[in-house]
Enzyme design. Structure first.
Site, PDB file in Angstrom:
ATOM      1  N   ASP A 203     -14.466  -2.402   7.695  1.00  0.00           N
ATOM      2  CA  ASP A 203     -14.960  -3.596   8.424  1.00  0.00           C
ATOM      3  C   ASP A 203     -14.154  -4.645   8.089  1.00  0.00           C
ATOM      4  OD1 ASP A 203     -16.374  -5.581   9.151  1.00  0.00           O
ATOM      5  OD2 ASP A 203     -18.199  -4.764   9.228  1.00  0.00           O
ATOM      6  N   HIS A 204     -13.219  -5.156   8.703  1.00  0.00           N
ATOM      7  CA  HIS A 204     -12.313  -6.136   8.300  1.00  0.00           C
ATOM      8  C   HIS A 204     -12.978  -7.416   7.743  1.00  0.00           C
ATOM      9  CE1 HIS A 204     -12.448  -7.506  12.585  1.00  0.00           C
ATOM     10  NE2 HIS A 204     -12.271  -8.713  11.909  1.00  0.00           N
TER      11      HIS A 204
ATOM     12  N   HIS B 153     -19.917  -6.086  11.438  1.00  0.00           N
ATOM     13  CA  HIS B 153     -19.871  -7.351  10.847  1.00  0.00           C
ATOM     14  C   HIS B 153     -21.262  -7.850  10.472  1.00  0.00           C
ATOM     15  CE1 HIS B 153     -16.100  -6.506  12.294  1.00  0.00           C
ATOM     16  NE2 HIS B 153     -15.991  -6.977  13.325  1.00  0.00           N
TER      17      HIS B 153
HETATM   18  N1  LIG Z   1      -6.237  -3.861  18.111  1.00  0.00           N
HETATM   19  C1  LIG Z   1      -7.136  -4.506  17.383  1.00  0.00           C
HETATM   20  O1  LIG Z   1      -6.840  -5.759  16.961  1.00  0.00           O
HETATM   21  C2  LIG Z   1      -8.023  -3.819  16.509  1.00  0.00           C
HETATM   22  C3  LIG Z   1      -9.176  -4.373  15.688  1.00  0.00           C
HETATM   23  C4  LIG Z   1     -10.032  -3.984  15.145  1.00  0.00           C
HETATM   24  C5  LIG Z   1     -10.240  -2.295  15.183  1.00  0.00           C
HETATM   25  N2  LIG Z   1      -9.120  -1.825  16.102  1.00  0.00           N
HETATM   26  C6  LIG Z   1      -9.257  -0.423  16.342  1.00  0.00           C
HETATM   27  O2  LIG Z   1      -7.906   0.229  15.979  1.00  0.00           O
HETATM   28  C7  LIG Z   1      -7.763   1.258  16.786  1.00  0.00           C
HETATM   29  C8  LIG Z   1      -6.166   1.260  17.401  1.00  0.00           C
HETATM   30  O3  LIG Z   1      -6.400   0.161  18.428  1.00  0.00           O
HETATM   31  P1  LIG Z   1      -5.334  -0.420  19.104  1.00  0.00           P
HETATM   32  O4  LIG Z   1      -5.772  -1.784  19.494  1.00  0.00           O
HETATM   33  O5  LIG Z   1      -3.978  -0.411  18.056  1.00  0.00           O
HETATM   34  O6  LIG Z   1      -5.006   0.761  20.118  1.00  0.00           O
HETATM   35  P2  LIG Z   1      -3.549   0.815  21.267  1.00  0.00           P
HETATM   36  O7  LIG Z   1      -2.709  -0.377  21.081  1.00  0.00           O
HETATM   37  O8  LIG Z   1      -4.326   1.510  22.381  1.00  0.00           O
HETATM   38  O9  LIG Z   1      -2.756   1.968  20.370  1.00  0.00           O
HETATM   39  C9  LIG Z   1      -3.145   3.378  20.078  1.00  0.00           C
HETATM   40  C10 LIG Z   1      -2.056   4.100  19.473  1.00  0.00           C
HETATM   41  O10 LIG Z   1      -2.439   5.553  19.387  1.00  0.00           O
HETATM   42  C11 LIG Z   1      -1.204   6.233  19.948  1.00  0.00           C
HETATM   43  N3  LIG Z   1      -1.584   7.486  20.762  1.00  0.00           N
HETATM   44  C12 LIG Z   1      -2.456   7.651  21.723  1.00  0.00           C
HETATM   45  N4  LIG Z   1      -2.694   8.888  21.935  1.00  0.00           N
HETATM   46  C13 LIG Z   1      -2.106   9.536  21.052  1.00  0.00           C
HETATM   47  C14 LIG Z   1      -1.952  11.105  20.781  1.00  0.00           C
HETATM   48  N5  LIG Z   1      -2.232  11.985  21.674  1.00  0.00           N
HETATM   49  N6  LIG Z   1      -1.121  11.340  19.945  1.00  0.00           N
HETATM   50  C15 LIG Z   1      -0.484  10.234  19.066  1.00  0.00           C
HETATM   51  N7  LIG Z   1      -0.645   9.309  19.068  1.00  0.00           N
HETATM   52  C16 LIG Z   1      -1.249   8.719  20.097  1.00  0.00           C
HETATM   53  C17 LIG Z   1      -0.538   5.245  20.807  1.00  0.00           C
HETATM   54  O11 LIG Z   1       0.854   5.607  20.794  1.00  0.00           O
HETATM   55  P3  LIG Z   1       1.722   6.527  21.944  1.00  0.00           P
HETATM   56  O12 LIG Z   1       1.068   6.025  23.245  1.00  0.00           O
HETATM   57  O13 LIG Z   1       3.011   6.305  21.686  1.00  0.00           O
HETATM   58  O14 LIG Z   1       0.991   7.838  21.439  1.00  0.00           O
HETATM   59  C18 LIG Z   1      -0.735   3.896  20.015  1.00  0.00           C
HETATM   60  O15 LIG Z   1       0.273   3.925  18.952  1.00  0.00           O
HETATM   61  C19 LIG Z   1      -9.076   1.729  17.913  1.00  0.00           C
HETATM   62  O16 LIG Z   1      -9.878   2.288  17.229  1.00  0.00           O
HETATM   63  C20 LIG Z   1      -9.610   0.062  17.678  1.00  0.00           C
HETATM   64  O17 LIG Z   1     -10.730   0.159  18.072  1.00  0.00           O
HETATM   65  C21 LIG Z   1      -8.213  -2.452  16.738  1.00  0.00           C
END
Ligand SMILES: NC(=O)c1ccc[n+]([C@@H]2O[C@H](COP(=O)([O-])OP(=O)(O)OC[C@H]3O[C@@H](n4cnc5c(N)ncnc54)[C@H](OP(=O)(O)O)[C@@H]3O)[C@@H](O)[C@H]2O)c1
Length: 496
Positions: free
Chosen positions: A181-182, A244
């Site tokens: 939980d950041h 949070h």
């Molecule tokens: N973004 C934020 O600021 C943030 C903040 C808090 C929490 N989070 C959490 O962090 C997690 C990631 O969020 P995100 O925003 O970074 O998501 P995202 O931009 O959609 O990234 C998802 C990643 O997963 C990879 N991926 C998807 N399907 C895959 C598969 N079958 N095999 C291998 N890799 C796969 C995608 O790359 P490929 O398409 O190349 O496979 C991509 O690198 C989520 O659970 C989100 O709730 C994110």
């Protein structure tokens, strides 16, 4: 002296995604700049996109330049870049974990190198990934620690969080698991404990005898933006309260731990969350207000008649010796007037009014306000006599701002601290499985009340306001008001 972290293979699953680029790689780069990473520590990205190592480094180079410009330098990047490599693979395919494991073993060269797996993927991959890691023997701690960081959201409700905990704990032991939980990585959130337990004056009055009520506000000015599709199935209770806000409540309300180590701290967090009085169908309408900003339903990828709340205000009670009868008001919303995260503690009035009536009317209750962001610091609003008057008083504001701390005024990103803690195996700022489930148990009845039937109204509020009037009424009915000492308002100003 810099804290050193052990040599580790850090594997980021979802390495081409937004979180990796915006937070994880910039945080690791900054840890490298601050000499916190062991020279043998390597970062291995894993995703489906067919990058070469060089292409992955180029992508991460752009991310570091964009998201941590203040600490960027060509020299520091040249020092960091060789640590990065990339393995193409699919999270659902066992053979891709085998290839990853081979790649890691080759890099590790038989040395006792720790591993930190970071799940920066969509939540539906959490379970398959931990299962496949375990099936490949990659969770087993034969010679060195194997740790896993799991991003939020951890579950969609209590049942799914329990199911995910079962899956995770079948693959890894609890002490290997770091549920993030950041908010807890923010300096100001960590300071709550230092402030309470490191000073004699506050902890003595930190109870029902002296505190009238507590307010926790996490307000955002942004709307759902490009997260609309995800957000409409989630809403503010899942997105902000389950994690949070309830974690901040636990930090404010927990008993002093026996020591500042992970297990005693997490025991106290679990104890206080288990003492929060559950909301029932009878108490929900009096203790919960939901809202949705105007225009939300016209957002692309939002259902036209969506009842998903973008705002909620809760009045919670903690049934224990310290807090019996003290209301904890929690509110959070999107498209609000000001971006602020603040904990305000309003003290009781003095036991006896000894001043003349004109003074008594101008006296305000003392308020201690912990500003989590953006103006990080502490405000203490007290009353003082105006010089030269017979008996007039005014609220004055004693403040401390991190910005005034000279060389320490730049606050590190939460992810830097959390990654460092995970590397050294300190889980104090991560959520234990039982606490996650307790938090879900508290918000589940609210979610059910607006999702499964319409027992709770979802009030409209003007975009850019402080939420629906019902949110103010939640406090007004007991003669209280929402406070905002950390925002743009002058001391004592009450936004509506
Ligand atoms: N973004 C934020 O600021 C943030 C903040 C808090 C929490 N989070 C959490 O962090 C997690 C990631 O969020 P995100 O925003 O970074 O998501 P995202 O931009 O959609 O990234 C998802 C990643 O997963 C990879 N991926 C998807 N399907 C895959 C598969 N079958 N095999 C291998 N890799 C796969 C995608 O790359 P490929 O398409 O190349 O496979 C991509 O690198 C989520 O659970 C989100 O709730 C994110």
């Amino acid at each position: 002296m810099p804290i050193s972290t052990p040599p580790t293979s850090i594997v980021i699953f979802g390495a081409s995604g937004d979180l990796t680029q915006r937070k994880l790689i910039p945080a690791l780069y900054n840890l490298c700049v601050r000499e916190r990473l062991d020279p043998s520590t390597r970062i291995i990205g894993f995703a489906r996109r067919p990058y070469s190592h060089a292409e992955f480094r180029t992508l991460m180079h752009a991310a570091v330049k964009q998201f941590t410009p203040a600490s960027y330098s060509d020299v520091a990047w040249a020092n960091f870049a060789p640590r990065l490599s990339y393995v193409q693979g699919n999270l659902n395919l066992a053979e891709d974990y085998t290839r990853l494991d081979e790649f890691l073993r080759e890099r590790e060269g038989g040395a006792n190198i720790s591993r930190l797996y970071y799940l920066a993927t969509a939540p539906e991959f959490y379970a398959p990934c931990v299962e496949l890691l375990a099936a490949q023997g990659m969770a087993t701690e034969d010679t060195a620690p194997r740790r896993i960081v799991i991003e939020k959201p951890f579950g969609h409700d209590l049942a799914s969080a329990q199911a995910l905990n079962r899956t995770v704990l079948a693959a890894f032991a609890e002490q290997q698991v770091y549920r993030i939980d950041h908010y807890l990585g923010k300096e100001t959130a960590q300071n709550i404990a230092y402030f309470r337990f490191g000073n004699t004056v506050f902890e003595n009055v930190w109870n029902r005898n002296y505190i009238d009520h507590v307010q926790i506000t996490v307000a955002e000015t942004v709307d759902v933006g490009n997260r609309a599709g995800y957000y409409d199935g989630s809403g503010v209770l899942r997105d902000m309260f389950q994690n949070h806000l309830l974690q901040l409540l636990a930090q404010v309300a927990m008993e002093p731990p026996a020591s500042f180590k992970a297990t005693p701290i997490r025991n106290e967090i679990a104890k206080v969350l288990s003492a929060v009085r559950p909301l029932t169908p009878e108490t929900l309408p009096e203790q919960v207000v939901l809202g949705q900003y105007t225009g939300y339903c016209q957002t692309e990828r939002v259902r036209p008649n969506s009842r998903t709340p973008t705002y909620a205000a809760l009045c919670l009670y903690i049934d224990n010796w310290r807090w019996q009868g003290v209301p904890f008001y929690l509110r959070s919303g999107k498209a609000m007037q000001t971006k602020v995260s603040e904990i305000a503690i309003q003290f009781r009035e003095p036991p006896r009014a000894i001043f003349p009536p004109e003074t008594r009317h101008s006296l305000n209750p003392d308020v201690l306000s912990l500003c989590i962001q953006p103006d990080e610091g502490i405000h203490f609003r007290i009353d003082a006599k105006l010089p030269g008057t017979i008996a007039e008083t005014r609220s004055v504001d004693m403040t401390f701002h991190y910005a005034d701390l000279g060389e320490f005024s730049t606050l590190p990103e939460a992810y830097e601290r959390l990654l460092m803690d995970a590397l050294i195996g300190d889980a104090a700022l991560f959520i234990r499985g039982d606490a996650i489930e307790m938090a879900w148990a508290l918000v589940d009845p609210i979610i059910a009340a607006y999702e499964q039937d319409d027992r709770l109204p979802v009030h409209r509020y003007a975009y850019g306001s402080w939420g629906p009037d019902a949110g103010h009424e939640l406090l007004r009915c007991s003669g209280r008001e929402w406070l905002n000492l950390c925002g743009t308002h002058p001391p004592g100003g009450h936004p509506h």
